[in-house]
Structure formats: C-alpha cells, structure tokens
Design a protein around this motif. Structure first.
Motif, PDB file in Angstrom:
ATOM      1  N   ASP A 187       0.829  -0.852   0.069  1.00 23.52           N
ATOM      2  CA  ASP A 187      -0.306   0.203   0.006  1.00 23.52           C
ATOM      3  C   ASP A 187       0.847   0.941   0.019  1.00 23.52           C
ATOM      4  O   ASP A 187       1.063   2.306   1.014  1.00 23.52           O
ATOM      5  N   LEU A 188       1.513   1.525  -1.151  1.00 28.84           N
ATOM      6  CA  LEU A 188       2.210   2.877  -1.439  1.00 28.84           C
ATOM      7  C   LEU A 188       1.479   3.768  -1.050  1.00 28.84           C
ATOM      8  O   LEU A 188       0.968   4.243  -1.524  1.00 28.84           O
ATOM      9  N   ASP A 189       1.679   4.944  -0.722  1.00 30.15           N
ATOM     10  CA  ASP A 189       2.083   6.234  -0.311  1.00 30.15           C
ATOM     11  C   ASP A 189       2.721   6.690  -1.570  1.00 30.15           C
ATOM     12  O   ASP A 189       3.205   7.856  -0.566  1.00 30.15           O
ATOM     13  N   ALA A 190       2.693   6.956  -2.146  1.00 32.70           N
ATOM     14  CA  ALA A 190       3.684   7.782  -3.355  1.00 32.70           C
ATOM     15  C   ALA A 190       2.147   8.625  -4.576  1.00 32.70           C
ATOM     16  O   ALA A 190       0.803   8.194  -4.144  1.00 32.70           O
ATOM     17  N   SER A 191       2.709   9.123  -5.020  1.00 34.39           N
ATOM     18  CA  SER A 191       2.150  10.181  -6.282  1.00 34.39           C
ATOM     19  C   SER A 191       2.803  10.650  -6.772  1.00 34.39           C
ATOM     20  O   SER A 191       4.028  11.022  -6.465  1.00 34.39           O
ATOM     21  N   ILE A 192       2.298  11.594  -7.866  1.00 32.64           N
ATOM     22  CA  ILE A 192       3.107  11.865  -9.089  1.00 32.64           C
ATOM     23  C   ILE A 192       2.290  13.496  -9.435  1.00 32.64           C
ATOM     24  O   ILE A 192       1.203  13.197  -9.741  1.00 32.64           O
ATOM     25  N   ARG A 193       2.070  14.549  -9.078  1.00 30.16           N
ATOM     26  CA  ARG A 193       2.083  15.104 -10.058  1.00 30.16           C
ATOM     27  C   ARG A 193       2.071  15.772 -11.026  1.00 30.16           C
ATOM     28  O   ARG A 193       3.399  16.598 -11.203  1.00 30.16           O
ATOM     29  N   VAL A 194       1.887  16.594 -11.897  1.00 32.21           N
ATOM     30  CA  VAL A 194       1.903  16.724 -13.411  1.00 32.21           C
ATOM     31  C   VAL A 194       1.322  18.422 -13.363  1.00 32.21           C
ATOM     32  O   VAL A 194       0.682  18.229 -13.740  1.00 32.21           O
ATOM     33  N   ARG A 195       2.208  19.653 -13.865  1.00 31.49           N
ATOM     34  CA  ARG A 195       1.809  20.813 -13.992  1.00 31.49           C
ATOM     35  C   ARG A 195       1.504  20.507 -15.914  1.00 31.49           C
ATOM     36  O   ARG A 195       2.862  20.640 -16.087  1.00 31.49           O
ATOM     37  N   ILE A 196       1.150  21.046 -16.818  1.00 33.26           N
ATOM     38  CA  ILE A 196       0.604  21.504 -17.734  1.00 33.26           C
ATOM     39  C   ILE A 196       0.491  22.969 -18.095  1.00 33.26           C
ATOM     40  O   ILE A 196       0.147  23.839 -17.542  1.00 33.26           O
ATOM     41  N   ASN A 197       1.885  23.715 -18.342  1.00 33.45           N
ATOM     42  CA  ASN A 197       2.052  24.887 -18.209  1.00 33.45           C
ATOM     43  C   ASN A 197       2.939  25.126 -20.032  1.00 33.45           C
ATOM     44  O   ASN A 197       3.313  24.275 -20.790  1.00 33.45           O
ATOM     45  N   LEU A 198       2.082  25.882 -20.421  1.00 34.65           N
ATOM     46  CA  LEU A 198       2.100  26.839 -22.006  1.00 34.65           C
ATOM     47  C   LEU A 198       3.163  27.316 -22.283  1.00 34.65           C
ATOM     48  O   LEU A 198       4.316  27.815 -21.201  1.00 34.65           O
ATOM     49  N   THR A 199       3.711  26.781 -23.216  1.00 31.60           N
ATOM     50  CA  THR A 199       5.227  27.086 -23.526  1.00 31.60           C
ATOM     51  C   THR A 199       5.533  28.436 -23.846  1.00 31.60           C
ATOM     52  O   THR A 199       7.153  28.511 -23.475  1.00 31.60           O
ATOM     53  N   SER A 200       4.617  29.337 -24.117  1.00 33.02           N
ATOM     54  CA  SER A 200       5.203  30.532 -24.741  1.00 33.02           C
ATOM     55  C   SER A 200       5.541  31.506 -23.697  1.00 33.02           C
ATOM     56  O   SER A 200       6.120  32.577 -22.898  1.00 33.02           O
ATOM     57  N   THR A 201       4.216  30.885 -22.508  1.00 35.78           N
ATOM     58  CA  THR A 201       4.092  32.112 -21.645  1.00 35.78           C
ATOM     59  C   THR A 201       4.660  31.617 -20.202  1.00 35.78           C
ATOM     60  O   THR A 201       4.918  32.125 -18.835  1.00 35.78           O
ATOM     61  N   GLY A 202       5.240  30.191 -19.905  1.00 33.37           N
ATOM     62  CA  GLY A 202       4.912  29.075 -18.483  1.00 33.37           C
ATOM     63  C   GLY A 202       3.980  29.483 -17.451  1.00 33.37           C
ATOM     64  O   GLY A 202       3.923  28.629 -16.318  1.00 33.37           O
ATOM     65  N   GLU A 203       2.696  29.938 -18.420  1.00 32.89           N
ATOM     66  CA  GLU A 203       1.467  30.133 -17.275  1.00 32.89           C
ATOM     67  C   GLU A 203       0.652  28.386 -17.133  1.00 32.89           C
ATOM     68  O   GLU A 203       0.890  27.813 -18.195  1.00 32.89           O
ATOM     69  N   SER A 204       0.546  28.622 -16.050  1.00 32.33           N
ATOM     70  CA  SER A 204      -0.497  27.001 -15.300  1.00 32.33           C
ATOM     71  C   SER A 204      -1.298  26.518 -15.945  1.00 32.33           C
ATOM     72  O   SER A 204      -2.175  27.337 -14.952  1.00 32.33           O
ATOM     73  N   ILE A 205      -1.676  26.077 -16.679  1.00 29.23           N
ATOM     74  CA  ILE A 205      -2.902  25.623 -17.423  1.00 29.23           C
ATOM     75  C   ILE A 205      -3.762  24.621 -16.605  1.00 29.23           C
ATOM     76  O   ILE A 205      -5.489  24.240 -16.608  1.00 29.23           O
ATOM     77  N   ALA A 206      -3.398  23.677 -15.960  1.00 30.12           N
ATOM     78  CA  ALA A 206      -4.023  22.284 -15.676  1.00 30.12           C
ATOM     79  C   ALA A 206      -2.942  21.481 -15.156  1.00 30.12           C
ATOM     80  O   ALA A 206      -2.003  22.607 -14.678  1.00 30.12           O
TER      81      ALA A 206
END
Length: 745
Positions: free
Chosen positions: A133-152
């Motif tokens: 029951d491994l307590d581990a996770s991975i988080r992925v942030r989707i950023n626009l290449t042009s502005t670096g803004e996190s959209i998701a």
C-alpha cells in the motif's frame, strides 16, 4: 535526450491505487487521475498506466478532454510519504504523441507503450516495489511553452500491487472471533459459568475492537493507503461482505421498490474512480469542481452518481468514507445498506438455527443414552430462554453496524422501502437494547431494595441471567448500569460517522471527545468484572483514542508536513496490528486452555461480587431441600423460591409481602449484630446474607457441598463470624460485606 525524457514516463507509470495481493511480478500502476488545480483545462475521465521493470516498458491508456490549444510542457513531481524524490520537465513533442504536440482543444483518446531505459528505471527507489500500500503520488502541471502559465494540474496515486488488505486475514479474524463466542456458550452449557463469563467478555472485547478498526475506514477522513487497506480487513464485522447473489438480490429489490441502482462497476472501462487520499489540497479542489459540475448536470444525468456521490471536474467518480469502503469491497454504493442488513439477518438466523439444532442433537444423544441424562440439563430444560438471550446478544453485537448503515441510508434514500427498513431496524434495535438495559436496572434496584446487593437477583434467577445477562455479566455487579454508557457511546459514535461523511474534521474531533470520554470513564470506574478484563478494555479504549488523534492528523487542518502524515499512517497500522495480534493470541490460548482443562473455573478467581454464590441451576432450584427452604426464607419468599424475578405477572401484593419479610429479617439481623460493634452500629451490610469466612467463600456455596447443614448450624457460623473473638476490622479496611458485593474495585 530521448532517454532523459523517458524518466518522467517511468515515474508516470508508478501510478495507481488498486492492487492484487498476490502480485508475483514487480510493477507500478495507476487507475485514476485527480485534479489539483481549479479551472483546469485538462481533464481525464480514464487513466490507466502499468509499468513493469522486467521488460522495461510502460503501458498508458488515457481518455481526456482538453480546452487548450498550443505548445505545452509538463512539469513532473514525484513523491513518496510526502518526500519528493524527483522533479523534471517533459516535452510531449519528443514522444510524438498525437493530440499533445501541439495540444488540441478536443476530446482525446489514446493508448501507447513506452520503452523505459535502464537509466530511467534506476531513478525509481527499490522500496517502491516492496512496501505494501505504497503512499506515493506524482503530480503533473501543464504549462504553456510561450508564457510558462500553468493551465492544468493533475495528480495520480502510485501502487505496487502489494497490500495488507488480505482475504486470509479477514477469514482468520472472523473464524477466531466466531469460535470464541461459540466456545463461551459451550463452556457455559457444561456448567462452568465463571469461565464462560470470562471467555464471553474477552470475545466481545475482541469483536468490538475489530468493529472500531472497521469504523476508522468508514469515516470521511482521507486516509493513507496502508490505513485504508488495513481497515478493509475488518469490514466483515460490519456486515460489508461481497457475495454475488446477494448483490443481485439487493439490486433487484431496489429496482422493484422504485430505486435506481448505481452502475459504477459496469462503467470502469470508460470512467476512472478517484479514491480520496490524504492530500487536502487535491480534495478541496475536487470537491469544488464536483459541486460545480453536479450543479450543471441535468437530473437524468445522475443515474451513475447517486445522491451523496459526486464526480470531479474531469468526470471521474469520487468515492470517500462509506462509499470508499463499498467500492473497495466490490459493492455498489446503493447496495451497501441492504448488504449489511442481509448479513445481520443471516447472522441471527444462523445462530438461532444452530441453537435449535444443538438442542435436537442433545435430545437425540440423551434418548440413545450416549450422554448422561444430566448433561446440559439446564440448557435442555430452558433452551427457549437461552435462545432469546443469544438473539439479544446478536442485537448487541450488530448494534454498531446497524446504527451506521441505517443512519447513512437516511441520507442516501436509495428507495422508499429501504428507508422504511432502515427506520424499523434502527429504532427496533435501539428500543430492544434500551428495554433490556431498563430491565437490568429494574432487577438490580429490586435486588438492592430486598437484599442490599444487586448481584443477588441478577445472578440467582436463571431466567434473568440467561435472557438479560449479556448486558451485565461482563461488568461487576455494582457496575450493572455501565451498559447504558456503552450503548450511548455506540449510538453517538455511529451518528457522527454516518451523518458527517462530508466533514472529516468534524468526525475526527468528535471521535477524539467520544473516545476520551469512554477512556476516562473506564479508567476511573473500572466497571468490568475483574482486573484482567478491565486492563483489556482500557487498553482497547486507549488505542481507539490514539486512533482518533491520528485521524485528526490525517485531516491535515493543522498543516503538518506530508511526511509526518505518511509516517503517522504507518505508525497507526503497526500499533493496531500489534494490538490485534495480542488480543487474538490471548483469546486463542485462553479458549484452548479452558476447553482442555477438566475444571477450567480453577484458572480464575471467584468474582469479588461473589456472583458464584448466587448462581444455581434450574435443577437445583427445583430440588426440595432444607437449603431451598432456608434460602427462600432469607429472600423473603413466603411460599419458597419461584424463578423469574422479572416476570411481569408477579402480583404487587406478593412483592409487598416479600419486601416486608425481607425488611423484618434485615432489622432482626441488624439488631443482633449491633451488640458486637462499638456504639451499637454494624457495618453497612451487603449480600451474601452471611459474611464469608474467607474471601471467595460463601456459606451458601458451602451448604451446596453439605446439604445436611441446618439453619441452626448456619446461624452458628454467622454468630462465630461476627463474634468479638474474630477481631474487629480496622476503620479503613473494606468490609467483608462490601467485598462480597464487588465494591472493592
């Protein structure tokens, strides 16, 4: 560069939460993707990833909706038990995935296999494949290449296919608890009432501990994976057991009574199920998006998502608390109440059938002279009363289960008929147990008024003992009332668990207060029958109180580091596993020793309330001996002893005569004793009627051994015991009368 970009995919393959307990091959997997940002522009309704280091490949299947168009990059962060061990950036164009390079605004559905090199695999800690029951996770942030803004932002949980949620543990705990309860009944039928009382008390304590473990999993608090899996091992004690034909019956009944069953297990190929974990930020975002999504859905769109169930912004199905337990058990949430109710009924019917079959088996053996005629005589003569008492005990065992499930059904309203069943069983069980507690208090007060000792009637009347004894035999006689705090504790605890599913903080705080109250009451009053039983139950209360504190930590409202939350989850598992093992070994060893010993009562000291002096079998009560006549006179029964002190048909005039006779006898006895004490005041007398010559001994018990003893000889014993030659007890020493009544705890 390509090998560098494969590393995030190797970590991405470490996603998941469902697992096979017998997984032989090393793997890391995931079945859901959770949202960790408001106004997310990328929402996945289905996400399956499996990484197998044996062939260095990751299989990915995704169904998602994107509202973003343009070049994007993925910032990836992987952590275990709150410790971040990997941060990197991924450009989807390097993998040439259609729809992601560039990302298009549309529904996306794709699946692919990604080869993972040795360098990428080396970034995964070896412990990730071993810890259950491994307590581990991975988080992925989707950023626009042009502005670096996190959209998701999306987050997925990791599993390695190993878990502590094992079928073997469930069967072992259930069988041991059941055999312990059965052995207590058999030992009692053999005439060893003292041993049977200890075995029954320990068995009930073990069963209550199992139920408390299950209740932890039923709370709406977001539990670490190892804690959630551990509590699944004990959900059988709450009647949450999946059987195929019972699920079919429950679904049919709900449809037949106007309900709409949920179909989550029929939709797993197109919809992911998000089991809420410890991340408070993810949970808040998911609930916000779920609320917003449900408000926009038409009423007809809620077939899959019943009342109380929600979906997150991505369309994934969100389960938490009681729904989480149902999903992990493979039960549709709309079938959970009926499943628990059916198993409660089956438990009662099976128990009643076993008692009737045992009665018939004994009669057959006695008829063929394969057993002695007096073997199990008390049970064979009064088996109906014994059966009633056993069924009442079943009600007491199932009370926590039915309180939670019935109250939860009030919030779900799966169908009108199911709500009616919940009303009937909730108030029916509550009334039955409250009525039993009222009868016990009434009998005890009558015994105190007539004999100055609550133990006399509670233990000398076989009808009361066999019918209502399940409510008080585990306590000392002077603490007969403690069943009321126990019932109140169970009711209040069940109410918070069932009705506060959407507020884990409320549940955690309330459980701390409730468990602390029981722990303080048990530690101060020590109401159970002896020191060992008190120690066991106080230890269980202490563990439950610590668990409540851990639940509050899991809510993370005090903003502790995630590493602390993960470590506390492991500590909770270890603590409760050790406690469960100790209780199981204690019950197993004690039960085996009691069954193989010729006289198991010799293992236990006589109760301080001297209950054994008052216990008489029905055959003894029917015998017309001088001892019966003497006992009848001492009780104030003009026409001799008649069983059934709780019989409502007793005329008030007879009761008044009995009280007058008892009062007259008490006055004369007091006057005769006053001459032996300075100041003419005798100590506060508590039955047994004659003070024992030594602790654990009783003249009533001695008279059973020597039935030729006359009333005169017993009177001489009483006079000799109260004579000045025997010495006066010191001012601060407990009176032998009080010791006999169980007041020395």
């Amino acid at each position: 560069m390509r090998s560098f970009l494969r590393a995030p995919l190797a970590v991405l393959a470490m996603l998941g939460m469902t697992a096979s307990p017998v997984a032989a091959e090393k793997m890391l997997l995931s079945n859901s993707l959770n949202i960790c940002q408001e106004n997310s522009s990328f929402q996945a309704s289905l996400f399956n990833v499996v990484y197998t280091p044996a062939n260095n490949s990751a299989s990915v299947t995704v169904e998602a909706t994107s509202t973003v168009a343009g070049q994007v990059k993925f910032d990836i962060e992987a952590s275990a038990y709150g410790y971040t061990f990997l941060r990197t950036t991924l450009d989807p164009c390097e993998l040439k995935i259609q729809g992601l390079c560039p990302m298009v605004s549309d529904k996306l559905s794709f699946g692919f296999n990604v080869p993972v090199g040795d360098e990428a695999a080396a970034n995964i800690p070896g412990i990730a494949y071993q810890v259950p029951d491994l307590d581990a996770s991975i988080r992925v942030r989707i950023n626009l290449t042009s502005t670096g803004e996190s959209i998701a932002c999306v987050e997925a949980d990791i599993s390695n296919g190993k878990t502590v949620n094992l079928v073997g543990v469930k069967w072992a705990t259930a069988v041991i608890a059941g055999l312990a309860l059965v052995s207590s009944a058999v030992i009692n039928g053999l005439g060893h009432s003292n041993t049977a009382a200890h075995v029954a008390a320990n068995s009930l304590s073990l069963f209550s501990f199992f139920q408390s473990q299950a209740i932890i999993g039923l709370t709406g608090v977001r539990l670490p994976p190892i804690v959630a899996a551990w509590t699944e091992d004990f959900q059988w004690s709450m009647g949450i057991i999946r059987v195929g034909f019972i699920q079919t019956i429950a679904t049919w009944y709900q449809r037949a009574t106007g309900g709409t069953p949920s179909t989550i297990f029929d939709s797993l190929s197109t919809v992911s199920v998000e089991v809420q974990k410890r991340s408070l930020q993810v949970a808040r975002v998911g609930l916000y998006l779920a609320k917003r999504t449900v408000e926009k859905l038409p009423t007809t769109g809620l077939t899959l998502f019943k009342r109380g169930n929600i979906t997150n912004g991505s369309g994934s199905y969100v389960v938490f608390g009681i729904q989480r337990v149902a999903f992990e058990a493979g039960i549709e949430s709309t079938n959970l109440f009926l499943t628990g109710l059916i198993f409660f009924w089956l438990f009662g019917l099976f128990t009643a059938g076993a008692v009737v079959a045992f009665k018939g088996f004994l009669e057959l053996l006695a008829k063929r002279r394969l057993i002695k005629a007096d073997r199990f005589e008390d049970f064979r003569n009064g088996w109906v009363t014994v059966l009633k008492g056993i069924l009442f005990r079943v009600c007491l065992i199932g009370f926590p289960q039915m309180v939670i499930l019935c109250l939860w059904e009030f919030t779900q309203r799966d169908s009108a008929a199911e709500v009616l069943l919940a009303v009937v069983f909730f108030f029916g069980l509550l009334f039955t147990l409250c009525y039993g507690a009222f009868k016990v208090i009434r009998l005890a007060r009558r015994s105190i008024a007539m004999h100055r000792n609550p133990a006399f009637i509670l233990y000398s009347d076989p009808q009361a003992l066999n019918k209502w004894g399940f409510l008080y035999v585990q306590f000392r006689a002077s603490a007969y009332y403690f069943i009321i705090p126990i019932l109140f504790y169970t009711l209040i605890k069940g109410m918070f668990v069932a009705l506060a599913q959407h507020s884990g903080v409320t549940q955690a705080i309330s459980l701390i207060i409730i468990e602390a109250g029981l722990l303080i009451a048990g530690s101060v009053l020590r109401p159970w029958m002896d020191k060992s039983t008190n120690s066991i139950n106080i230890a269980i209360s202490a563990v439950n109180f610590i668990n409540a504190i851990f639940l509050f930590i899991f809510t993370n409202v005090i903003d502790v580091p995630q590493l602390v939350v993960g470590v506390v989850g492991v500590v909770l598992f270890v603590l409760n596993a050790v406690m469960a093992l100790v209780l199981l070994l204690m019950v197993i060893i004690s039960t085996i020793l009691n069954l193989i010993r010729k006289n198991p009562d010799a293992r236990y000291q006589f109760m301080s309330d001297d209950r054994a002096s008052f216990m008489k079998s029905q055959s003894q009560l029917n015998a017309t001996t001088e001892l019966d006549a003497l006992a009848a006179t001492a009780r104030g029964d003009k026409l001799g002893y008649k069983g059934g002190f709780d019989n409502e048909s007793v005329e008030s005039s007879d009761i008044r005569k009995n009280n007058e006779a008892s009062a007259s006898y008490s006055i004369s006895a007091t006057e005769s004793q006053n001459s032996f004490y300075p100041g003419g005041h005798a100590p506060n007398a508590a039955i047994p009627l004659f003070p024992p010559a030594q602790r654990g001994a009783s003249p009533l018990r001695e008279s059973v051994v020597n039935p030729q003893a006359s009333g005169a000889s017993l009177a001489q014993q009483r006079t000799h015991t109260a004579s000045p030659a025997s010495g006066h007890r010191s001012q601060h020493n407990a009176s032998p009368w009080q010791r006999g009544a169980g007041y020395d705890h």
